[in-house]
Design a protein around this motif. Sequence first.
Motif, PDB file in Angstrom:
ATOM      1  N   ALA A   1      13.234  36.706 -96.759  1.00 23.52           N
ATOM      2  CA  ALA A   1      11.991  36.915 -97.524  1.00 23.52           C
ATOM      3  C   ALA A   1      11.886  38.356 -98.010  1.00 23.52           C
ATOM      4  O   ALA A   1      11.474  38.617 -99.143  1.00 23.52           O
ATOM      5  N   ILE A   2      12.272  39.297 -97.147  1.00 19.10           N
ATOM      6  CA  ILE A   2      12.209  40.710 -97.542  1.00 19.10           C
ATOM      7  C   ILE A   2      13.111  40.951 -98.747  1.00 19.10           C
ATOM      8  O   ILE A   2      12.739  41.655 -99.700  1.00 19.10           O
TER       9      ILE A   2
ATOM     10  N   GLU B   1       4.190  48.877 -99.788  1.00 16.19           N
ATOM     11  CA  GLU B   1       5.621  48.767-100.063  1.00 16.19           C
ATOM     12  C   GLU B   1       6.283  47.815 -99.069  1.00 16.19           C
ATOM     13  O   GLU B   1       5.855  47.723 -97.918  1.00 16.19           O
ATOM     14  N   VAL B   2       7.335  47.114 -99.512  1.00 25.55           N
ATOM     15  CA  VAL B   2       8.039  46.224 -98.584  1.00 25.55           C
ATOM     16  C   VAL B   2       9.418  46.778 -98.233  1.00 25.55           C
ATOM     17  O   VAL B   2      10.073  47.427 -99.032  1.00 25.55           O
ATOM     18  N   GLY B   3       9.856  46.478 -97.042  1.00 27.61           N
ATOM     19  CA  GLY B   3      11.185  46.847 -96.581  1.00 27.61           C
ATOM     20  C   GLY B   3      11.368  46.206 -95.224  1.00 27.61           C
ATOM     21  O   GLY B   3      10.371  45.810 -94.591  1.00 27.61           O
ATOM     22  N   TRP B   4      12.605  46.077 -94.766  1.00 34.88           N
ATOM     23  CA  TRP B   4      12.848  45.408 -93.489  1.00 34.88           C
ATOM     24  C   TRP B   4      12.129  46.175 -92.373  1.00 34.88           C
ATOM     25  O   TRP B   4      12.300  47.393 -92.251  1.00 34.88           O
TER      26      TRP B   4
ATOM     27  N   VAL C   1      21.074  40.009 -90.185  1.00 37.74           N
ATOM     28  CA  VAL C   1      22.043  40.559 -91.142  1.00 37.74           C
ATOM     29  C   VAL C   1      21.516  40.294 -92.545  1.00 37.74           C
ATOM     30  O   VAL C   1      21.115  39.172 -92.875  1.00 37.74           O
ATOM     31  N   GLY C   2      21.504  41.330 -93.383  1.00 39.83           N
ATOM     32  CA  GLY C   2      20.950  41.208 -94.731  1.00 39.83           C
ATOM     33  C   GLY C   2      21.923  40.554 -95.703  1.00 39.83           C
ATOM     34  O   GLY C   2      23.075  40.268 -95.359  1.00 39.83           O
TER      35      GLY C   2
ATOM     36  N   GLY D   1      25.175  42.250 -96.111  1.00 42.45           N
ATOM     37  CA  GLY D   1      25.877  42.544 -94.861  1.00 42.45           C
ATOM     38  C   GLY D   1      25.244  43.645 -94.019  1.00 42.45           C
ATOM     39  O   GLY D   1      25.780  44.036 -92.984  1.00 42.45           O
ATOM     40  N   GLU D   2      24.087  44.163 -94.436  1.00 45.22           N
ATOM     41  CA  GLU D   2      23.446  45.219 -93.648  1.00 45.22           C
ATOM     42  C   GLU D   2      23.003  44.635 -92.299  1.00 45.22           C
ATOM     43  O   GLU D   2      22.488  43.531 -92.265  1.00 45.22           O
ATOM     44  N   VAL D   3      23.214  45.393 -91.251  1.00 44.75           N
ATOM     45  CA  VAL D   3      22.754  44.912 -89.943  1.00 44.75           C
ATOM     46  C   VAL D   3      21.405  45.571 -89.633  1.00 44.75           C
ATOM     47  O   VAL D   3      21.289  46.784 -89.625  1.00 44.75           O
ATOM     48  N   PHE D   4      20.392  44.731 -89.454  1.00 43.71           N
ATOM     49  CA  PHE D   4      19.054  45.249 -89.149  1.00 43.71           C
ATOM     50  C   PHE D   4      18.813  45.182 -87.649  1.00 43.71           C
ATOM     51  O   PHE D   4      19.715  44.883 -86.871  1.00 43.71           O
TER      52      PHE D   4
END
Length: 489
Positions: free
Chosen positions: A325-326, A343-346, A389-390, A393-396
């Motif tokens: 969703a993000i 503002e939106v962000g993980w 994982v975004g 491939g970003e790992v949150f």
Amino acid sequence: MSYLPIQQLLKTAPIGTTVTVKGWVRTKRESKNAVFIALNDGSTINNIQVVSEAGQLPEETLKLITTGSCLAITGQLVESQGAGQAVEVKISSVTIYGTADPEKYPLQPKRHSLEFLREIAHLRPRTNTFSAILRIRHALAFAVHQYFNDNGFYYLNTPIITASDAEGAGEMFRVTTLNATKPPLTEDGKVDYSQDFFGRETNLTVSGQLEGELGAMALGKIYTFGPTFRAENSNTTRHLAEFWMIEPEMAFFELEDNMNLAEDFLKTIIRYALQHCADDLAFLDNRLKEEEKTKKKEEQSELGLLEKLQFVISNDFVRLTYTEAIDILINSKPAKKGQFQYEVGWGVDLQSEHERYLVEKHFKKPVILTNYPREIKAFYMKQDTESAVGARGEVFGPTVRAMDVLFPGIGEIIGGSQREDDLDKLTARMHEVGIEPEALWWYLDTRRFGSAPHAGFGLGFERLVLFVTGMGNIRDVIPFPRAPKTAEF
Ligand code: ATP
Ligand code: MG
Ligand code: MG
Ligand code: MG
């Protein structure tokens, strides 16, 4: 014939019989040949028309029959000659129970603004709009109990005065003991409000969930449905300081079972309202259509109230993770143009503008978002084994098995999760967020002795009523709203 509520009378009384109707006068209209009185007793949106021939009632009696006065009328039920109603009562006698001075009675036979009616919340159930809302609210509450009963749930009453703050879900109202006639005084002679509840610090409950879990760990499936209190000092159209929450809690349910239940539950309740509140919903649908006409074209909603309810019960809810969703929100038009207020962000908690964008603009369907960041959710939610994982491939950070159900026009209507059933993980998390495990020893006992996977959710009852009635402000779907600036009662 004995007295019948108007709703029943309109449905069942045979033409030609003598009937007695009782209720409050909505309007009185006099023509050359007759007087027409519209009477309503709250049992239905429909008034019964009472007709008296000109000169039949003494002038003094007629004068006292004004909008708001309360009458009993006996007469013959006949087919109506006029348009607008099938039957009417030909008056033979009238009793005036109570008059209402037209100079002082605040409800006049016209559409009053909702803002004005909020100021006279004690009288607004006598209007068409509010009586319709209150009947629908009743039907929804009944359907809630029926749904759970049909599905093997037990109704569990959890404490309203409680020493636990559940989750720090919001600011709490403190409970103090006070002898009203002899209040304890401080040294400088003022009332001492700091006295605790029999020596313990207690609050009005913000959620019955933790106690509800105790019930589920013994009875299998339970639900609570009771008043909930949060000292929300914000003036939103979605928050009350006192609201009613429905909280089912189920042993042996995992996140997916929880989502299935929430979706089936909402659809069943809404279907019930469509079947059992047809007249009231049709009235509110019309009301909304008239209101829409006063708006600019681009601001008018595509679906009417009834279409919207039909749409929700006949479509699958969209299910996706918070992380997905993000990504959608970051790539959305308002985010690019900086049109979201927040503002939106993980990692951020979604605001209702984000939730409504996903539901109303992006998917155009109800949405269930899952697997929220652990840091923005309560300590008791079950931790996911892997971090999010975004899309690139970003790992949150770590996530939990949470789910929020988002509805058009509302945003969050349900918040829920699978619960952490592992004692060590749960106590470790409590330490991290600064909750002393000792304070919730009774809660942790369910993990110490015969722990089991379980899940549950909380549905704000007024948000459901808001959705089903199509109203815009939560203060208008509860009989006696408690919110900042509503200090009556
Ligand atoms: P929100 O994000 O809208 O403030 P929340 O996440 O604080 O809600 P939860 O603690 O998840 O709310 O409570 C469960 C449900 O109770 C919500 O999904 C919502 O339907 C309802 N709810 C929460 N706070 C209020 C309130 N102040 N008035 C009415 N309903 C509420
Ligand atoms: Mg909140
Ligand atoms: Mg929320
Ligand atoms: Mg929530």
